[in-house]
Design an enzyme around this catalytic site. Sequence first.
Site, PDB file in Angstrom:
ATOM      1  N   PRO A 280       5.780   5.236  -6.926  1.00  0.00           N
ATOM      2  CA  PRO A 280       4.401   5.360  -7.425  1.00  0.00           C
ATOM      3  C   PRO A 280       4.192   4.631  -8.748  1.00  0.00           C
ATOM      4  CG  PRO A 280       5.604   7.385  -7.846  1.00  0.00           C
ATOM      5  CD  PRO A 280       6.547   6.481  -7.095  1.00  0.00           C
TER       6      PRO A 280
ATOM      7  N   GLY B 150       0.919   2.046  -6.082  1.00  0.00           N
ATOM      8  CA  GLY B 150       1.283   3.248  -5.334  1.00  0.00           C
ATOM      9  C   GLY B 150       0.539   4.476  -5.821  1.00  0.00           C
TER      10      GLY B 150
ATOM     11  N   ALA C 201      -4.513  -2.670 -10.321  1.00  0.00           N
ATOM     12  CA  ALA C 201      -4.252  -1.366 -10.938  1.00  0.00           C
ATOM     13  C   ALA C 201      -3.266  -1.548 -12.080  1.00  0.00           C
ATOM     14  CB  ALA C 201      -3.706  -0.382  -9.909  1.00  0.00           C
TER      15      ALA C 201
ATOM     16  N   LYS D 138      -1.005 -14.975   0.900  1.00  0.00           N
ATOM     17  CA  LYS D 138      -0.772 -14.343  -0.403  1.00  0.00           C
ATOM     18  C   LYS D 138       0.494 -14.896  -1.048  1.00  0.00           C
ATOM     19  CE  LYS D 138      -0.671 -10.038  -2.946  1.00  0.00           C
ATOM     20  NZ  LYS D 138      -0.889  -8.580  -2.941  1.00  0.00           N
TER      21      LYS D 138
END
Length: 296
Positions: free
Chosen positions: A8, A12, A120, A175
């Site tokens: 995470p 995540g 993020a 990508k």
Amino acid sequence: MNIVVLGPGAVGSLWALHLHSAGHQVALWSRQAQPTITLQLDEEAPISFRNQNLDTLIHADLLLITVKAWQVEAALQPLLPHLNRETILLFMHNGMGAVEAISESLTHFPVLFATTTHGALKATLNQVSHTGFGQTQVGPFNALGARCDFIADVFNHALAPVTWNPEIQQALWRKLAVNCAINPLTAIHQCANGALVAPEFTPIITAILDEVTAVMQAEAISGEAEALRDGVYQVIQATAANLSSMHQDVFHRRPTEIDFITGYVVRKGEQHGIATPVNSALYQQIKTLEQSWSKA
């Protein structure tokens, strides 16, 4: 669904919080050994998740793997014996080749890939910022995974838009091309993405993408160098102020994902007898940097 997020970090954690908000039972599997981890997305209320709980792993319907590519094998292999064979494994990370390297261990599991353009950032262990809205594609790695197209709907309900792409390898290669152009150059020159619009970078970006295109075509992936170049410059302009993950890894003297980005293109080129001198040189520059830290 019962979902466990392995690794995470910023991305995540973003998905863990959104999947929790969508009504799923979400747990974490982090390097931190504490039984619970609290995450907060921007100004929303903090949420506590169970962490490193074997029961959540045994009952997981889905394992979302968001560790870095070079961490995949070491992080995942110890968990596999505890998973039900029907547990869906969804890999969401930069680069290619990490799943191929352990594919023999995964034959009994439905395996999916995802690629996302959401941004993020984790300013602290617990604080997550959603820095840029994007889109996500999900698709199959194996035949068992091809039956799991409903996962795109699950993720779309949590953080839209998410689409099912049965030709996910195409999206992953596109990508990869962007990462091959942006990551090593911004890492070596320690510049923001936007600096790459300068004319002095045009020849090397063109050469990088010409080599990537040749390898893609040998891998039976359709791609034109000009279209890849357009895509790269769109990303450079859209993320002009951003520091790439490899830039940050080099700045902080952490292991990079070069083996699974530029290194993947070089290895595939060797397999097909295609020379990749520009990508090979960039690969060696980053590896030399990494080796210099370990000796320091």
